[in-house]
Design an enzyme around this catalytic site. Structure first.
Site, PDB file in Angstrom:
ATOM      1  N   ASP A  12      95.476  70.358 -59.408  1.00  0.00           N
ATOM      2  CA  ASP A  12      94.737  70.141 -60.636  1.00  0.00           C
ATOM      3  C   ASP A  12      95.682  70.604 -61.758  1.00  0.00           C
ATOM      4  OD1 ASP A  12      92.552  69.874 -62.478  1.00  0.00           O
ATOM      5  OD2 ASP A  12      92.341  72.049 -62.403  1.00  0.00           O
ATOM      6  N   LEU A  13      95.422  70.175 -62.973  1.00  0.00           N
ATOM      7  CA  LEU A  13      96.334  70.541 -64.072  1.00  0.00           C
ATOM      8  C   LEU A  13      95.782  71.703 -64.919  1.00  0.00           C
ATOM      9  CD1 LEU A  13      98.853  69.840 -65.882  1.00  0.00           C
ATOM     10  CD2 LEU A  13      97.308  68.356 -67.171  1.00  0.00           C
ATOM     11  N   ASP A  14      94.698  71.404 -65.662  1.00  0.00           N
ATOM     12  CA  ASP A  14      94.149  72.381 -66.608  1.00  0.00           C
ATOM     13  C   ASP A  14      93.595  73.602 -65.862  1.00  0.00           C
ATOM     14  OD1 ASP A  14      94.491  70.786 -69.018  1.00  0.00           O
ATOM     15  OD2 ASP A  14      92.902  69.503 -68.262  1.00  0.00           O
TER      16      ASP A  14
ATOM     17  N   THR B 235      95.323  75.511 -70.264  1.00  0.00           N
ATOM     18  CA  THR B 235      94.797  74.679 -71.362  1.00  0.00           C
ATOM     19  C   THR B 235      93.282  74.763 -71.444  1.00  0.00           C
ATOM     20  OG1 THR B 235      95.193  72.973 -69.744  1.00  0.00           O
ATOM     21  CG2 THR B 235      96.585  72.931 -71.695  1.00  0.00           C
TER      22      THR B 235
ATOM     23  N   LYS C 102      84.610  72.598 -66.945  1.00  0.00           N
ATOM     24  CA  LYS C 102      85.908  72.551 -66.262  1.00  0.00           C
ATOM     25  C   LYS C 102      85.925  71.464 -65.191  1.00  0.00           C
ATOM     26  CE  LYS C 102      87.339  77.277 -67.150  1.00  0.00           C
ATOM     27  NZ  LYS C 102      87.614  78.625 -66.595  1.00  0.00           N
ATOM     28  N   GLY C 103      86.970  70.676 -65.190  1.00  0.00           N
ATOM     29  CA  GLY C 103      87.129  69.628 -64.183  1.00  0.00           C
ATOM     30  C   GLY C 103      86.348  68.364 -64.505  1.00  0.00           C
ATOM     31  N   VAL C 104      85.560  68.407 -65.585  1.00  0.00           N
ATOM     32  CA  VAL C 104      84.656  67.303 -65.921  1.00  0.00           C
ATOM     33  C   VAL C 104      85.287  66.423 -67.008  1.00  0.00           C
ATOM     34  CG1 VAL C 104      82.365  66.846 -66.879  1.00  0.00           C
ATOM     35  CG2 VAL C 104      82.685  68.752 -65.293  1.00  0.00           C
TER      36      VAL C 104
ATOM     37  N   ARG D 119      86.013  63.973 -70.277  1.00  0.00           N
ATOM     38  CA  ARG D 119      85.704  64.217 -71.694  1.00  0.00           C
ATOM     39  C   ARG D 119      84.286  63.740 -72.038  1.00  0.00           C
ATOM     40  NH1 ARG D 119      90.013  61.581 -75.389  1.00  0.00           N
ATOM     41  NH2 ARG D 119      91.318  62.533 -73.797  1.00  0.00           N
TER      42      ARG D 119
ATOM     43  N   SER E 115      93.939  65.107 -61.781  1.00  0.00           N
ATOM     44  CA  SER E 115      93.310  65.733 -62.951  1.00  0.00           C
ATOM     45  C   SER E 115      92.329  64.775 -63.619  1.00  0.00           C
ATOM     46  CB  SER E 115      94.412  66.112 -63.950  1.00  0.00           C
ATOM     47  OG  SER E 115      93.852  66.435 -65.198  1.00  0.00           O
ATOM     48  N   ALA E 116      91.290  65.357 -64.210  1.00  0.00           N
ATOM     49  CA  ALA E 116      90.318  64.539 -64.957  1.00  0.00           C
ATOM     50  C   ALA E 116      90.836  64.207 -66.353  1.00  0.00           C
ATOM     51  CB  ALA E 116      89.001  65.297 -65.075  1.00  0.00           C
ATOM     52  N   SER E 117      91.940  64.843 -66.739  1.00  0.00           N
ATOM     53  CA  SER E 117      92.395  64.722 -68.128  1.00  0.00           C
ATOM     54  C   SER E 117      93.133  63.416 -68.399  1.00  0.00           C
ATOM     55  CB  SER E 117      93.324  65.890 -68.465  1.00  0.00           C
ATOM     56  OG  SER E 117      93.879  65.690 -69.750  1.00  0.00           O
ATOM     57  N   LYS E 118      92.838  62.838 -69.569  1.00  0.00           N
ATOM     58  CA  LYS E 118      93.573  61.653 -70.015  1.00  0.00           C
ATOM     59  C   LYS E 118      94.875  62.064 -70.691  1.00  0.00           C
ATOM     60  CE  LYS E 118      89.664  58.589 -70.354  1.00  0.00           C
ATOM     61  NZ  LYS E 118      88.656  57.913 -71.141  1.00  0.00           N
ATOM     62  N   ASN E 119      95.060  63.361 -70.878  1.00  0.00           N
ATOM     63  CA  ASN E 119      96.288  63.875 -71.508  1.00  0.00           C
ATOM     64  C   ASN E 119      97.278  64.420 -70.477  1.00  0.00           C
ATOM     65  OD1 ASN E 119      95.500  63.655 -74.410  1.00  0.00           O
ATOM     66  ND2 ASN E 119      93.862  65.041 -73.771  1.00  0.00           N
TER      67      ASN E 119
ATOM     68  N   LYS F 191      85.217  64.370 -61.054  1.00  0.00           N
ATOM     69  CA  LYS F 191      84.908  65.451 -60.114  1.00  0.00           C
ATOM     70  C   LYS F 191      83.485  65.916 -60.451  1.00  0.00           C
ATOM     71  CE  LYS F 191      89.710  67.010 -60.450  1.00  0.00           C
ATOM     72  NZ  LYS F 191      90.640  68.024 -60.980  1.00  0.00           N
TER      73      LYS F 191
ATOM     74  N   GLU G 289      92.821  74.105 -57.101  1.00  0.00           N
ATOM     75  CA  GLU G 289      91.795  73.843 -58.123  1.00  0.00           C
ATOM     76  C   GLU G 289      91.257  75.136 -58.732  1.00  0.00           C
ATOM     77  OE1 GLU G 289      89.781  72.192 -59.958  1.00  0.00           O
ATOM     78  OE2 GLU G 289      90.339  70.147 -59.482  1.00  0.00           O
ATOM     79  N   ASP G 290      90.896  75.062 -60.011  1.00  0.00           N
ATOM     80  CA  ASP G 290      90.276  76.240 -60.639  1.00  0.00           C
ATOM     81  C   ASP G 290      88.814  75.992 -61.027  1.00  0.00           C
ATOM     82  OD1 ASP G 290      90.839  74.465 -62.793  1.00  0.00           O
ATOM     83  OD2 ASP G 290      90.513  76.127 -64.164  1.00  0.00           O
TER      84      ASP G 290
HETATM   85  C1  BG6 Z   1      89.977  68.570 -66.997  1.00  0.00           C
HETATM   86  C2  BG6 Z   1      89.465  69.805 -67.712  1.00  0.00           C
HETATM   87  O1  BG6 Z   1      91.199  68.840 -66.402  1.00  0.00           O
HETATM   88  O2  BG6 Z   1      90.148  67.503 -67.938  1.00  0.00           O
HETATM   89  C3  BG6 Z   1      88.172  69.477 -68.458  1.00  0.00           C
HETATM   90  O3  BG6 Z   1      89.219  70.821 -66.759  1.00  0.00           O
HETATM   91  C4  BG6 Z   1      88.439  68.319 -69.404  1.00  0.00           C
HETATM   92  O4  BG6 Z   1      87.730  70.615 -69.136  1.00  0.00           O
HETATM   93  C5  BG6 Z   1      88.966  67.126 -68.621  1.00  0.00           C
HETATM   94  O5  BG6 Z   1      87.240  67.959 -70.071  1.00  0.00           O
HETATM   95  C6  BG6 Z   1      89.273  65.921 -69.518  1.00  0.00           C
HETATM   96  O6  BG6 Z   1      90.342  66.225 -70.344  1.00  0.00           O
HETATM   97  P1  BG6 Z   1      90.890  65.335 -71.540  1.00  0.00           P
HETATM   98  O7  BG6 Z   1      92.258  65.918 -71.818  1.00  0.00           O
HETATM   99  O8  BG6 Z   1      90.955  63.935 -71.047  1.00  0.00           O
HETATM  100  O9  BG6 Z   1      89.932  65.489 -72.659  1.00  0.00           O
HETATM  101 MG    MG Z   2      91.112  72.722 -63.870  1.00  0.00          MG
END
Ligand code: BG6
Ligand code: MG
Length: 217
Positions: free
Chosen positions: A10-12, A18, A46-48, A50, A115-119, A146, A170-171
């Site tokens: 997992d990333l964040d 972050t 967390k993990g969810v 945006r 990771s769930a993040s788009k960044n 997730k 994972e955190d």
């Molecule tokens: C997950 C974070 O890695 O990414 C969540 O744990 C976050 O808190 C999710 O909402 C989506 O991230 P982003 O960068 O696409 O807004």
């Molecule tokens: Mg995380």
């Protein structure tokens, strides 16, 4: 024989802290709805994804917004978040992560990001870690957030490693549920009270590296 042929990170909150910046950015949005988002509330985010985070916050704040405003708040949250992480760099890689990536490379264990993040790609690049990751499955590639197992199952498929041979770091509680639902070994980083069904738990990545890295691979 290796115990695991692949490690999915997992990333964040695992590779870089972050999570605190996501929290600050959401706190700003929640305040528009007169809701004081607490760090306890933040555990649920967390993990969810945006948009799921915004749904959760609206529920917490007991607020209904016009559908047309939804995208606007998501965009605003991301702008604030990107502002907070502007200066992110290699100095922010959490202790133990770099050593683990080198260790896994030497052991010929495949490395992926889930990771769930788009960044995610932007952050990996800022940290200077992109080249370690054979595949990146992020919020742009998955449909189901997730705790659904999609993100990790796609990772295992892309790396050509069966789920039983994949280990996930994972955190978040939702991420641990996701990894277990995918049939993988789930290693939780953080306070054990937060998690339901992890296989192993360490207070932080460094204690894992110092004690058990060899045992896991
Ligand atoms: C997950 C974070 O890695 O990414 C969540 O744990 C976050 O808190 C999710 O909402 C989506 O991230 P982003 O960068 O696409 O807004
Ligand atoms: Mg995380």
């Amino acid at each position: 024989m290796k115990k695991h042929d692949c490690a999915l990170f997992d990333l964040d909150g695992v590779i870089v802290d972050t999570a605190k910046f996501h929290f600050l950015a959401w706190k700003k949005i929640a305040s528009i709805f007169n809701y004081d988002l607490t760090s306890n509330d933040n555990e649920q985010l967390k993990g969810v994804s945006r948009s799921d985070c915004l749904q959760i916050i609206l529920k917490m704040a007991n607020t209904v917004i016009e559908p047309s405003k939804f995208e606007k708040y998501l965009a605003q949250k991301n702008l604030d978040y990107l502002d907070f992480i502007q200066d992110l760099g290699p100095k922010d890689i959490l202790p133990g992560i770099f050593e683990t990536l080198i260790f896994l490379n030497k052991r010929k264990v495949k490395i992926g990001l889930g990771s769930a993040s788009k960044n995610a790609e932007v952050i990996l690049s800022k940290l200077g870690l992109t080249s370690f990751f054979e595949i990146v499955i992020d919020g742009n590639k998955v449909k189901k957030s997730k705790p659904h197992p999609e993100v990790f199952l796609r990772g295992s498929l892309a790396l050509g490693v069966v789920p039983e041979k994949c280990l996930v770091f994972e955190d978040s509680a939702s991420g641990i549920i996701s990894a277990k639902a995918a049939g993988m070994t789930a290693v939780a980083i953080g306070n054990p009270d937060k998690f339901l069904n992890e296989d192993f738990c360490y207070p932080d990545f460094l204690s894992l590296v110092q004690n058990d890295l060899d045992k896991l691979f």
